[in-house]
Every structure is written in C-alpha cells, then in structure tokens.
Design a protein around this motif. Structure first.
Motif, PDB file in Angstrom:
ATOM      1  N   ARG A 252       0.840  -1.204   0.000  1.00  0.00           N
ATOM      2  CA  ARG A 252       0.000   0.000   0.000  1.00  0.00           C
ATOM      3  C   ARG A 252       0.873   1.250   0.000  1.00  0.00           C
TER       4      ARG A 252
ATOM      5  N   LEU B 110      -6.343  -1.834  -4.727  1.00  0.00           N
ATOM      6  CA  LEU B 110      -4.896  -1.878  -4.936  1.00  0.00           C
ATOM      7  C   LEU B 110      -4.504  -1.100  -6.192  1.00  0.00           C
TER       8      LEU B 110
ATOM      9  N   THR C 201      -3.934   2.599  -6.152  1.00  0.00           N
ATOM     10  CA  THR C 201      -2.662   3.090  -5.623  1.00  0.00           C
ATOM     11  C   THR C 201      -1.549   3.015  -6.667  1.00  0.00           C
TER      12      THR C 201
END
Length: 98
Positions: free
Chosen positions: A45, A67, A70
């Motif tokens: 992360r 996910l 990001t």
C-alpha cells in the motif's frame, strides 16, 4: 526513451529466488528499472505510485480496484508460472495492470 519502472509483489520476499533466478533478474533489470526489494501484502500500500509494470506471484494480494487505485501509472502485470508447471509462459495483462 524512458525506461519503465517495475516492482515485484509476492506474499513473502523469500519466494523471489524460486520464481526468478539471477539470470532472469539480470534480464529484467536490463529492460526496466526494477524497484529494489520485494513488495509484500504488508508493504504494498502506497508503494506503487511510480510503477509501470507489476510482477506478481504466490501470495500476492489480488489486483483489485483498491490496490490498482494506488498504482495510477501501472499499465501491465505479469505472473510467472509456478516452477512445477513446466515451461508455460508467464500470464501477463495490460491496460490497467490487470
């Protein structure tokens, strides 16, 4: 031409030598700027903001919307076959790192 930036994402960093030997890592580094180390579910992360290519493998978290949000620059992902699966080519995708 700008070199792409790649990262390796595995469930456990100790798995890297089982998936990519030194020769494979050298070939990879000749083609892209490989982020040092291995990302894991605990460290991924916030670590993908500059990654273009994501190499995934055993135990990696799913490449879900949370996910991928990001990893705005990620254009492709690739998962090498398990060593026991013979000589199958890696499974790769593009357009949204999926």
């Amino acid at each position: 031409m700008t070199r792409g930036r790649a990262a390796v994402l595995l469930g456990d960093a100790a798995l890297l030598p089982r998936l990519l030997d030194d020769a494979a890592l050298a070939r990879l580094r000749s083609a892209v700027d490989l982020r040092p180390g291995v990302l894991t579910p605990a460290t991924v992360r916030g670590a993908l903001d500059d990654v273009d290519v994501l190499l995934t493998g055993w135990g990696a978290p799913p490449l879900d919307a949370a996910l991928l949000d990001t990893a705005p620059g990620c254009g492709s992902s690739c998962t090498p076959p398990a060593p026991s699966s013979g000589s199958s080519p890696p499974r790769c995708g593009s357009a949204g790192c999926a």
